[in-house]
Write a protein that holds these residues in place. Structure first.
Motif, PDB file in Angstrom:
ATOM      1  N   ASP A 187       7.158   9.204 -14.642  1.00  0.00           N
ATOM      2  CA  ASP A 187       5.766   9.319 -14.195  1.00  0.00           C
ATOM      3  C   ASP A 187       5.122   7.940 -14.070  1.00  0.00           C
ATOM      4  O   ASP A 187       4.441   7.640 -13.084  1.00  0.00           O
ATOM      5  CB  ASP A 187       4.939  10.167 -15.173  1.00  0.00           C
ATOM      6  N   LEU A 188       5.336   7.100 -15.062  1.00  0.00           N
ATOM      7  CA  LEU A 188       4.734   5.769 -15.043  1.00  0.00           C
ATOM      8  C   LEU A 188       5.350   4.888 -13.952  1.00  0.00           C
ATOM      9  O   LEU A 188       4.642   4.099 -13.318  1.00  0.00           O
ATOM     10  CB  LEU A 188       4.861   5.107 -16.416  1.00  0.00           C
ATOM     11  N   ILE A 189       6.627   5.027 -13.715  1.00  0.00           N
ATOM     12  CA  ILE A 189       7.274   4.274 -12.640  1.00  0.00           C
ATOM     13  C   ILE A 189       6.708   4.701 -11.293  1.00  0.00           C
ATOM     14  O   ILE A 189       6.410   3.865 -10.436  1.00  0.00           O
ATOM     15  CB  ILE A 189       8.804   4.441 -12.692  1.00  0.00           C
ATOM     16  N   LYS A 190       6.526   6.002 -11.093  1.00  0.00           N
ATOM     17  CA  LYS A 190       5.944   6.487  -9.843  1.00  0.00           C
ATOM     18  C   LYS A 190       4.526   5.959  -9.677  1.00  0.00           C
ATOM     19  O   LYS A 190       4.125   5.553  -8.578  1.00  0.00           O
ATOM     20  CB  LYS A 190       5.954   8.023  -9.797  1.00  0.00           C
ATOM     21  N   CYS A 191       3.769   5.939 -10.731  1.00  0.00           N
ATOM     22  CA  CYS A 191       2.402   5.425 -10.697  1.00  0.00           C
ATOM     23  C   CYS A 191       2.412   3.939 -10.303  1.00  0.00           C
ATOM     24  O   CYS A 191       1.620   3.510  -9.457  1.00  0.00           O
ATOM     25  CB  CYS A 191       1.751   5.626 -12.064  1.00  0.00           C
ATOM     26  N   TRP A 192       3.308   3.158 -10.896  1.00  0.00           N
ATOM     27  CA  TRP A 192       3.405   1.737 -10.550  1.00  0.00           C
ATOM     28  C   TRP A 192       3.759   1.571  -9.076  1.00  0.00           C
ATOM     29  O   TRP A 192       3.201   0.719  -8.387  1.00  0.00           O
ATOM     30  CB  TRP A 192       4.453   1.048 -11.433  1.00  0.00           C
ATOM     31  N   LYS A 193       4.685   2.388  -8.587  1.00  0.00           N
ATOM     32  CA  LYS A 193       5.080   2.304  -7.177  1.00  0.00           C
ATOM     33  C   LYS A 193       3.908   2.623  -6.256  1.00  0.00           C
ATOM     34  O   LYS A 193       3.760   2.000  -5.199  1.00  0.00           O
ATOM     35  CB  LYS A 193       6.242   3.258  -6.890  1.00  0.00           C
ATOM     36  N   ILE A 194       3.087   3.580  -6.624  1.00  0.00           N
ATOM     37  CA  ILE A 194       1.922   3.921  -5.800  1.00  0.00           C
ATOM     38  C   ILE A 194       0.964   2.740  -5.723  1.00  0.00           C
ATOM     39  O   ILE A 194       0.425   2.438  -4.662  1.00  0.00           O
ATOM     40  CB  ILE A 194       1.221   5.188  -6.352  1.00  0.00           C
ATOM     41  N   PHE A 195       0.783   2.044  -6.829  1.00  0.00           N
ATOM     42  CA  PHE A 195      -0.127   0.897  -6.847  1.00  0.00           C
ATOM     43  C   PHE A 195       0.456  -0.344  -6.173  1.00  0.00           C
ATOM     44  O   PHE A 195      -0.283  -1.124  -5.575  1.00  0.00           O
ATOM     45  CB  PHE A 195      -0.521   0.536  -8.283  1.00  0.00           C
ATOM     46  N   HIS A 196       1.759  -0.556  -6.259  1.00  0.00           N
ATOM     47  CA  HIS A 196       2.336  -1.835  -5.857  1.00  0.00           C
ATOM     48  C   HIS A 196       3.250  -1.805  -4.642  1.00  0.00           C
ATOM     49  O   HIS A 196       3.596  -2.870  -4.127  1.00  0.00           O
ATOM     50  CB  HIS A 196       3.102  -2.453  -7.034  1.00  0.00           C
ATOM     51  N   SER A 197       3.684  -0.665  -4.202  1.00  0.00           N
ATOM     52  CA  SER A 197       4.614  -0.604  -3.076  1.00  0.00           C
ATOM     53  C   SER A 197       3.923  -0.022  -1.849  1.00  0.00           C
ATOM     54  O   SER A 197       3.137   0.924  -1.980  1.00  0.00           O
ATOM     55  CB  SER A 197       5.821   0.269  -3.415  1.00  0.00           C
ATOM     56  N   PRO A 198       4.236  -0.571  -0.684  1.00  0.00           N
ATOM     57  CA  PRO A 198       3.673   0.049   0.519  1.00  0.00           C
ATOM     58  C   PRO A 198       4.322   1.411   0.717  1.00  0.00           C
ATOM     59  O   PRO A 198       5.527   1.571   0.546  1.00  0.00           O
ATOM     60  CB  PRO A 198       4.056  -0.919   1.633  1.00  0.00           C
ATOM     61  N   GLY A 199       3.534   2.379   1.014  1.00  0.00           N
ATOM     62  CA  GLY A 199       4.065   3.723   1.188  1.00  0.00           C
ATOM     63  C   GLY A 199       2.994   4.646   1.701  1.00  0.00           C
ATOM     64  O   GLY A 199       1.834   4.254   1.898  1.00  0.00           O
ATOM     65  N   PRO A 200       3.364   5.888   1.895  1.00  0.00           N
ATOM     66  CA  PRO A 200       2.407   6.838   2.467  1.00  0.00           C
ATOM     67  C   PRO A 200       1.277   7.232   1.505  1.00  0.00           C
ATOM     68  O   PRO A 200       0.216   7.659   1.947  1.00  0.00           O
ATOM     69  CB  PRO A 200       3.272   8.050   2.807  1.00  0.00           C
ATOM     70  N   ILE A 201       1.511   7.098   0.201  1.00  0.00           N
ATOM     71  CA  ILE A 201       0.484   7.484  -0.779  1.00  0.00           C
ATOM     72  C   ILE A 201      -0.218   6.226  -1.264  1.00  0.00           C
ATOM     73  O   ILE A 201       0.408   5.288  -1.738  1.00  0.00           O
ATOM     74  CB  ILE A 201       1.113   8.226  -1.977  1.00  0.00           C
ATOM     75  N   LYS A 202      -1.517   6.228  -1.146  1.00  0.00           N
ATOM     76  CA  LYS A 202      -2.332   5.111  -1.626  1.00  0.00           C
ATOM     77  C   LYS A 202      -3.010   5.528  -2.927  1.00  0.00           C
ATOM     78  O   LYS A 202      -3.295   6.713  -3.126  1.00  0.00           O
ATOM     79  CB  LYS A 202      -3.373   4.737  -0.583  1.00  0.00           C
ATOM     80  N   PRO A 203      -3.284   4.579  -3.822  1.00  0.00           N
ATOM     81  CA  PRO A 203      -3.959   4.932  -5.075  1.00  0.00           C
ATOM     82  C   PRO A 203      -5.277   5.678  -4.855  1.00  0.00           C
ATOM     83  O   PRO A 203      -5.604   6.596  -5.599  1.00  0.00           O
ATOM     84  CB  PRO A 203      -4.200   3.576  -5.752  1.00  0.00           C
ATOM     85  N   SER A 204      -5.997   5.326  -3.813  1.00  0.00           N
ATOM     86  CA  SER A 204      -7.285   5.987  -3.547  1.00  0.00           C
ATOM     87  C   SER A 204      -7.114   7.445  -3.130  1.00  0.00           C
ATOM     88  O   SER A 204      -8.064   8.222  -3.183  1.00  0.00           O
ATOM     89  CB  SER A 204      -8.067   5.219  -2.484  1.00  0.00           C
ATOM     90  N   ASP A 205      -5.908   7.840  -2.709  1.00  0.00           N
ATOM     91  CA  ASP A 205      -5.635   9.246  -2.372  1.00  0.00           C
ATOM     92  C   ASP A 205      -5.589  10.119  -3.622  1.00  0.00           C
ATOM     93  O   ASP A 205      -5.840  11.320  -3.550  1.00  0.00           O
ATOM     94  CB  ASP A 205      -4.295   9.383  -1.638  1.00  0.00           C
ATOM     95  N   LEU A 206      -5.235   9.521  -4.768  1.00  0.00           N
ATOM     96  CA  LEU A 206      -5.048  10.289  -5.996  1.00  0.00           C
ATOM     97  C   LEU A 206      -6.113  10.029  -7.061  1.00  0.00           C
ATOM     98  O   LEU A 206      -6.463  10.930  -7.817  1.00  0.00           O
ATOM     99  CB  LEU A 206      -3.677   9.968  -6.608  1.00  0.00           C
ATOM    100  N   TRP A 207      -6.560   8.775  -7.145  1.00  0.00           N
ATOM    101  CA  TRP A 207      -7.422   8.404  -8.252  1.00  0.00           C
ATOM    102  C   TRP A 207      -8.612   7.580  -7.798  1.00  0.00           C
ATOM    103  O   TRP A 207      -8.604   6.991  -6.729  1.00  0.00           O
ATOM    104  CB  TRP A 207      -6.661   7.551  -9.273  1.00  0.00           C
ATOM    105  N   GLU A 208      -9.559   7.484  -8.709  1.00  0.00           N
ATOM    106  CA  GLU A 208     -10.680   6.567  -8.543  1.00  0.00           C
ATOM    107  C   GLU A 208     -10.508   5.509  -9.629  1.00  0.00           C
ATOM    108  O   GLU A 208     -10.369   5.843 -10.808  1.00  0.00           O
ATOM    109  CB  GLU A 208     -11.995   7.319  -8.748  1.00  0.00           C
TER     110      GLU A 208
END
Length: 160
Positions: free
Chosen positions: A70-91
């Motif tokens: 879970d934490l690795i996926k969270c880090w990837k969302i914040f640091h890797s370019p991809g279809p999911i952006k942090p703003s899509d999931l969290w504030e």
């Protein structure tokens, strides 16, 4: 036995765990039972306690691996370019007076138990508890290494 467990059994148990992991204790116990049984069949470890077998083999418990993934996926969302952006999931938290890191996520209140078990909700407290040096790691390998140090013995915790 250990090689077979790592290459054939664990990938099946953990496939897409970010999606299906709800954190229900009975589900985790069932998955842990598979690894518990498998490690019991390793020569010279039959009479050891499960926690000792995990440490001897340097295997994380299923619970520990799910937290880690879970934490690795969270880090990837914040640091890797991809279809999911942090703003899509969290504030991101605007509160800067308290301890924490620059990527701290706002904790939302969930009225339903089902909602609190979603990835976007269950990972928040774990993510916010990480130190700044871990969260701002520049590579995935560096993040995993730092995560190992931060989580330590929690990666070997399991439900009895």
């Amino acid at each position: 036995m250990l090689h077979i467990l790592r290459t054939h059994i664990r990938p099946v148990l953990e496939y897409a765990s970010v999606v299906w992991n709800t954190g229900y204790i009975d589900d985790l116990r069932s998955l842990e039972a598979v690894q518990r049984l498998w490690t019991r069949h390793i020569k010279d470890l039959q009479n050891m306690e499960y926690g000792d077998r995990l440490r001897q083999l340097n295997l994380f418990s299923v619970k520990g691996r799910l937290i880690r993934s879970d934490l690795i996926k969270c880090w990837k969302i914040f640091h890797s370019p991809g279809p999911i952006k942090p703003s899509d999931l969290w504030e991101l938290s605007s509160e800067r007076r308290t301890r924490g890191h620059q990527l701290k996520i706002t904790v939302r209140r969930c009225q339903l138990d089902t909602r609190s078990r979603f990835f976007s909700e269950r990972v928040v407290n774990e993510w916010n508890a990480l130190p700044d040096s871990t969260v701002t790691s520049t590579s995935l390998a560096e993040f995993k290494s730092s995560l190992l140090k931060v989580l330590g013995d929690r990666l070997f915790d399991y439900f009895v």
